[in-house]
Design an enzyme around this catalytic site. Sequence first.
Site, mmCIF file in Angstrom:
data_model
loop_
_atom_site.group_PDB
_atom_site.id
_atom_site.type_symbol
_atom_site.label_atom_id
_atom_site.label_comp_id
_atom_site.label_asym_id
_atom_site.label_seq_id
_atom_site.Cartn_x
_atom_site.Cartn_y
_atom_site.Cartn_z
ATOM 1 N N TYR A 15 0.830 -1.214 0.000
ATOM 2 C CA TYR A 15 0.000 0.000 0.000
ATOM 3 C C TYR A 15 0.861 1.259 0.000
ATOM 4 C CZ TYR A 15 -4.470 -2.329 0.473
ATOM 5 O OH TYR A 15 -5.591 -3.059 0.224
ATOM 6 N N TYR A 143 -14.544 -4.518 3.562
ATOM 7 C CA TYR A 143 -13.165 -4.868 3.198
ATOM 8 C C TYR A 143 -12.868 -6.238 3.795
ATOM 9 C CZ TYR A 143 -8.148 -5.229 2.915
ATOM 10 O OH TYR A 143 -6.884 -5.703 2.655
ATOM 11 N N ASP A 229 -16.848 -11.715 9.315
ATOM 12 C CA ASP A 229 -15.413 -11.449 9.179
ATOM 13 C C ASP A 229 -14.994 -10.628 10.396
ATOM 14 O OD1 ASP A 229 -12.886 -10.577 8.646
ATOM 15 O OD2 ASP A 229 -13.314 -9.810 6.631
ATOM 16 N N LYS A 258 -5.340 -11.266 12.554
ATOM 17 C CA LYS A 258 -4.844 -10.053 13.216
ATOM 18 C C LYS A 258 -4.521 -10.276 14.711
ATOM 19 C CE LYS A 258 -5.962 -6.609 9.877
ATOM 20 N NZ LYS A 258 -7.088 -6.222 9.059
HETATM 21 C C1 LIG Z 1 -7.243 -6.771 7.581
HETATM 22 C C2 LIG Z 1 -8.511 -7.428 7.256
HETATM 23 C C3 LIG Z 1 -8.555 -8.563 6.428
HETATM 24 C C4 LIG Z 1 -7.319 -9.095 5.749
HETATM 25 O O1 LIG Z 1 -6.375 -9.590 6.650
HETATM 26 P P1 LIG Z 1 -4.843 -9.721 6.181
HETATM 27 O O2 LIG Z 1 -4.193 -10.473 7.289
HETATM 28 O O3 LIG Z 1 -4.336 -8.318 6.037
HETATM 29 O O4 LIG Z 1 -4.826 -10.462 4.900
HETATM 30 C C5 LIG Z 1 -9.771 -9.180 6.232
HETATM 31 N N1 LIG Z 1 -10.895 -8.700 6.793
HETATM 32 C C6 LIG Z 1 -10.904 -7.613 7.591
HETATM 33 C C7 LIG Z 1 -12.176 -7.165 8.205
HETATM 34 C C8 LIG Z 1 -9.712 -6.923 7.830
HETATM 35 O O5 LIG Z 1 -9.728 -5.813 8.581
#
Ligand SMILES: *Cc1c(COP(=O)(O)O)cnc(C)c1O
Length: 427
Positions: A15, A143, A229, A258
Amino acid sequence: MSLIDRDRAHVWHPYTQMQTAPPPLPIVRGEGVYLFTEDGRKILDGISSWWVNIHGHSHPALNAALARQASRLEHVMFAGCTHPPAVDLAERLVSILPRGLTRVFYSDNGSTAVEVAVKMAIQYWINKGQAQRTRIVALHHGYHGDTVGAMSVSGDSIFTRAFSSLLFPVTRAHGAEVEQTLASLGDTAAALIVEPMLQGAGGMIIRPAELLEAIRRACDRYGVLLVADEVLTGFGRTGRMFACEHAIVSPDIICLSKALTAGYLPLGATCTTDAVYEAFLSHDRARTFFHGHSFTANPLACAVALASLDLFESDRTLDRVTRLEAQLQSGLAPLRALPIVADVRVIGGVGVVELAGSGADPSAPRDGYLDEIGPRLAAAFLDRGLLLRPLGNVVYFMPPYVITEEETAWAIDQIAQVLMESAAIRR
Ligand SMILES: *Cc1c(COP(=O)(O)O)cnc(C)c1O
């Protein structure tokens, strides 16, 4: 040659417009909420190193867990093998996840956790004899990651536009339209994917718990799998362990990454129900879930994740988030009075200040990721020792939960001062 010069010679950053971006920060050490640069600067990590860190950098308990596991087993393939950290972590996750999520499929980052969820949902319906259910429904401004499947289900944006020829078709809806959208898709809808409570990269948009409840009801009515998600929201970021708890909603599939490892190592988990899992059980090997990664369920990552969950108990981590939320609410509220500020919103450990757009209508919010003000503000914050990375005109503060009251007050003060000065920058 300095680290920055050597970096510039060979490294391509994520990015990052490599031609115009300022030089990267040369970080040589981290401790608690602070990062230390090669040239001796101390910087407060105000975005938890891209939303992953929760207990602070280089935490002694997490370091010890990592070292202990490294001395026993660093990695082994996960097809045909298993190991204590993966099994312990699966048991532990099932004990804290929303009700009914009993099966844990590991991968190694947030995007792959989403890819796994999408593939799982599609094959679930094939295995159930409903191969016509191929359509994924997603929300605008969502996202879900940067791999091709995760991009497909993400909202249309500057991030995905160059790759539109690669993406599979998805039905996008605004929150209020979900019921109607599922009705119109009938028995062709396979799954609906949502970021519960907080849409992150799409602009740090906070959604009401009632929306999540309505989405769950609509999915039940039309027999559609609900995928939550929680890659960003999981592990306390919105004030509850999982954002779904705000609505007492259980999804059919949840995506985690994360903060799963407290920001230490890449690990993903896609967790689901017995009902979904059992649809893959068969003597017919074609019904197998053919998905896996070299580093599936890495033992080092699982060991750190377990130590992180221990800290949630011993350190009363969720209480820290509650206190942080209250301080963000009261501390950021006065910024609403600034003419440059369009909105202030807070959920859990995330404080958001959305600036009025710089386009034709200066009062129009959501000018978007490319708003020039983002990088300029980031530089001003950095000058003051605060690492933030605004999403265009959306400034947000999302520190590790171990931040103290004094440190939070200092950060809010820096944000306020920079925004007051930036009324001048903007002109
Ligand atoms: C960051 C994020 C992802 C992607 O995770 P990465 O480990 O960066 O591939 C997917 N969904 C959400 C809601 C996110 O914030």
